[in-house]
Every structure is written in C-alpha cells, then in structure tokens.
Design a protein around this motif. Sequence first.
Motif, short mmCIF file in Angstrom:
data_model
loop_
_atom_site.label_atom_id
_atom_site.label_comp_id
_atom_site.label_asym_id
_atom_site.label_seq_id
_atom_site.Cartn_x
_atom_site.Cartn_y
_atom_site.Cartn_z
N PHE A 82 16.85 59.31 25.32
CA PHE A 82 18.22 58.99 24.93
C PHE A 82 18.45 59.28 23.45
N PHE A 83 17.49 58.95 22.60
CA PHE A 83 17.68 59.18 21.17
C PHE A 83 17.87 60.66 20.87
N ILE A 84 17.05 61.52 21.47
CA ILE A 84 17.17 62.96 21.21
C ILE A 84 18.50 63.48 21.76
N TYR A 85 18.87 63.06 22.97
CA TYR A 85 20.14 63.50 23.54
C TYR A 85 21.32 62.99 22.70
N SER A 86 21.22 61.76 22.21
CA SER A 86 22.27 61.20 21.37
C SER A 86 22.39 61.98 20.07
N SER A 87 21.27 62.30 19.45
CA SER A 87 21.27 63.03 18.18
C SER A 87 21.90 64.40 18.34
N THR A 88 21.51 65.13 19.39
CA THR A 88 22.06 66.47 19.59
C THR A 88 23.55 66.41 19.95
N ALA A 89 23.94 65.41 20.74
CA ALA A 89 25.35 65.29 21.14
C ALA A 89 26.25 64.98 19.94
N ILE A 90 25.79 64.09 19.06
CA ILE A 90 26.59 63.73 17.89
C ILE A 90 26.71 64.91 16.93
N SER A 91 25.62 65.64 16.74
CA SER A 91 25.68 66.83 15.89
C SER A 91 26.68 67.84 16.45
N ALA A 92 26.69 68.00 17.78
CA ALA A 92 27.62 68.93 18.41
C ALA A 92 29.07 68.46 18.24
N ARG A 93 29.30 67.16 18.39
CA ARG A 93 30.66 66.62 18.22
C ARG A 93 31.17 66.88 16.80
N LEU A 94 30.31 66.71 15.81
CA LEU A 94 30.72 66.96 14.44
C LEU A 94 30.97 68.44 14.19
N THR A 95 30.17 69.30 14.83
CA THR A 95 30.39 70.74 14.72
C THR A 95 31.75 71.12 15.28
N LEU A 96 32.07 70.59 16.46
CA LEU A 96 33.37 70.86 17.07
C LEU A 96 34.51 70.37 16.19
N HIS A 97 34.33 69.20 15.59
CA HIS A 97 35.38 68.66 14.73
C HIS A 97 35.61 69.56 13.53
N ARG A 98 34.53 70.06 12.93
CA ARG A 98 34.67 70.96 11.78
C ARG A 98 35.40 72.24 12.18
N MET A 99 35.08 72.75 13.36
CA MET A 99 35.74 73.96 13.85
C MET A 99 37.23 73.71 14.08
N GLU A 100 37.55 72.57 14.65
CA GLU A 100 38.95 72.24 14.90
C GLU A 100 39.72 72.08 13.60
N GLN A 101 39.10 71.43 12.61
CA GLN A 101 39.76 71.26 11.32
C GLN A 101 39.97 72.61 10.63
#
Length: 454
Positions: free
Chosen positions: A419-438
């Motif tokens: 769960f920790f590894i999946y959580s870490s990768t998912a959060i990094s991806a969410r932040l990447t998407l947010h930067r792209m959207e901005q």
Amino acid sequence: MNTATDQLGASRPANIFDNIDPLVVRLLIVMSITFSLLPPGFNWGNTAAQGSYVEGSLIFQMEFGSVFLIGAWLAWRNRGWSLRHVQHLNPPLIAIILYCLITILWSPYPVVTLKRSIQLIGLTLVGIAISPPIGGKQQLIRTMLGTLMTLMACSFVVALVLPRIGVDYELGGAWRGILMQKNALGAISGLCVVLWIKESLGTTFPRSICYFGILFSLFILVMAKSSTAILVAALGTGIYLLVRRRYLTGEFDGRKLTISVAVVILLGFHIFYVINGRLPEWSELFSPFTALFNKSTDLTGRTDIWRLVLLEVDRHPVFGIGYGAFWLGEGSPSQTIISALHWIPLQAHNGYLDILNELGIIGLVIMAGVFVFHIRNLIKLTRIDREEAAIHWAMLILILISNLSESEVFRGVLFQNIFFIYSSTAISARLTLHRMEQAELAKQSENTLPGAAS
C-alpha cells in the motif's frame, strides 16, 4: 479527461482494447492485496507469517510473478504516462531500491538479496502502472475496500463452517478466517472501519450500505480479538477526520500540525527531564498504552529481540549486512539470535531496526528521505484535494506507528509495504497531472490575452 491527459494519451493510438485498462488496474490491486494477506501458496495448513517468503515456493513466485508481468504489460501499453511518472517519482524511493541492489556485492546471500530487490522493483512498476490517469484517483482506495470486505466475508463463513481453519483456539478462540493469523484479520477489519467512515461522509454509496460496512467491520474486529487493531481503527479514524476538516487553517496547515505535535512531544520530554533529571525509559513511555490494552511494557518480548539485533548492527553499522539476507532461519546470520531466544524469529518486529541491520545507516537515512518526500507530497496534495489526501495521511501515520512493532515497510510483498508504494506512486502521479493542468490553463490564459494573436 482533461486537455493535458488528452495530449499525452494521444501518443498511443486508440484501439478496441482501451477500455480494458481500468479493469486491469482493479485486477492488479485485487491480486496484490489478496496474495499479500492469504497464506503463501494458499497453504492453510502452515500459517506461519512470512514462512515461504524465505523458502521461495513456486506458487508464491507464480502469484507475484503474474502481478509483476501484468503490471509491466500495462505500464508498457501506457509508456508515455509511465515514463512521465518515473521522472516525477519519489527520488529517495528510487535511491533505496538502487541501494538494495548494490548490497548484493557484500550480502552473504546475494541471490536472496536480488530476489527481494526485484520484489521492490516489481511493486514500484505496478504502482506506476495503476496510477492516475490510467487508474482513477479513488480507484486504489475503493478497490482495496472491496477486496478487504470480500476477504472478511469469506473469513466470516470459514470461521463458522470450518473453525479448525478459521478459529485460533490457542489464542482464546480468536478468529483468523482465511488469513494467516488473527492480527491480520483484525488489522484489515480496523482499516475497513476507517474506509467505511470515509465513504459514509461522501455520496458514492448509500448511507445504509456504509453503516452496514462499519458494523460488519466492527464485528470482525471484535471477533479477531486484536487490541492493536482496535487502536488502529480508533487512531486511523481520528487522523482521517482531523485532516479532512480544516481545523487548522492557513496555507501551511499540514506543517503547522507537524510542528505542533513535535513541540508537544519535546515539551513533554523537557518537563520530564526537569522533574526527574533524566529522560524517560521505554517502559515509562509505553506503560499508559500497554495498560490500556493489557499488554506488557516489553511489547511481548520484542525488546529482547531488539537488543540482540542491535548487537548485530554493531558488526556492519554503515552499509548493513545486505538487503533481506539476515532473517533466513537456522544456519543463517540470525542463528545467534535463534540460539539466544530458543525459537525462530523471522523479523526484528521493528521495521526501522531491520532496515538499519540490513542496509546500515546509509539505508536508514535513505528510508527517512522516502518518508520525508512522501510527507512533502502529501502536504501538496492536501492543498489540491483534501478529501483524497486525508485517507493517505491516516494510512501513512498508521504505517509509521505499526512499523515500530512489526517489520513491513520495504520488506517484500507484505500488505503495508504494497500500500505504501502504491500510495507514493499514485500521489506523485496526481501532482504531475495537477502541474500539467495548471500549465495548460496558463497557456490558455496567455492565448486569450489581448494582442496574443499578433
């Protein structure tokens, strides 16, 4: 799907199999969680925790080998996103995987170290593959909830119909269901309490279903007779509700919370030192909690193991003995501890101590960096999506606490590590998407300014 997602998604031609990706993401989550919680090799006759992780059974290798292969296929199908996620991944997470591989050079069991390192690589690859936008932002949590509820329902039936498998009479008739031990069943039921409370505050599920889920999870929690799991459920719920609501206002509320907790702890140590002229001992720190749950202050003999492991650490304090190369049973480097205890432990029952022993001070520092960077990302996500961040905050804190008494983080394919590894990768991806959207919004704004066309 937003414009930024469309841009990168266009790099792969659409085909009739595009709709299969969300199904594969769910399948990978279900397989990962199920294989990590059920007895290795589905052998209910031998429920010793982590037993076959040492033996490397063929069935065990096939279970997670299939998970890693499917994850690699999904990552390759969406290689544009996968490459972008790798570039924005938690840097210390990559560093600790690389360092685990490097310890092959001095590990007394280089093949074992290689296998354990491959497990970390495989889990990280799967985490990248199931991250947004391929996997939805709530997909990890809700698929996990469905999987855990299914395991609890099966455990409920087995405990009633096949009590010789589902009930541990040596521990006062505690239920373990189809899981390896009663603590595992208690842990997932406590987690489900938190997850159902989260869903009850939303609109996805009817309230009646949420309340039934909470009551059923509480029933299993009680039947598992795990006082630690009860503490996890109560603490996890409190943390989730605290982070979800804006009790602490301002732009840096996450940092304020961290600083406030640290100040309170340091103030408590200072007052104790002024009054007693010394720092508190371990038993004094934990006695209120152990008394609450009727546990001994030596954490059921764990401190005896810790003292012996610290003696081993002295032999290789900087670089460690080698990743995964210590707790390998009789005849392994842990033989001195086995001889002293007269039984065979398979972990130090302290994840930080195990990392120090296997990866040395270097590995422990990198591990701390992984958590610091993860917390940094969580603070950023809290500003973007407080609801999503709250459950990841609760899980992280519970993992950090439980890792004091059980070795799970960065220890192969155990549930909390997954769960920790999946959580870490998912959060990094969410932040990447947010930067792209901005960035896309900023570009659109520039194009609409007067005179931009000229």
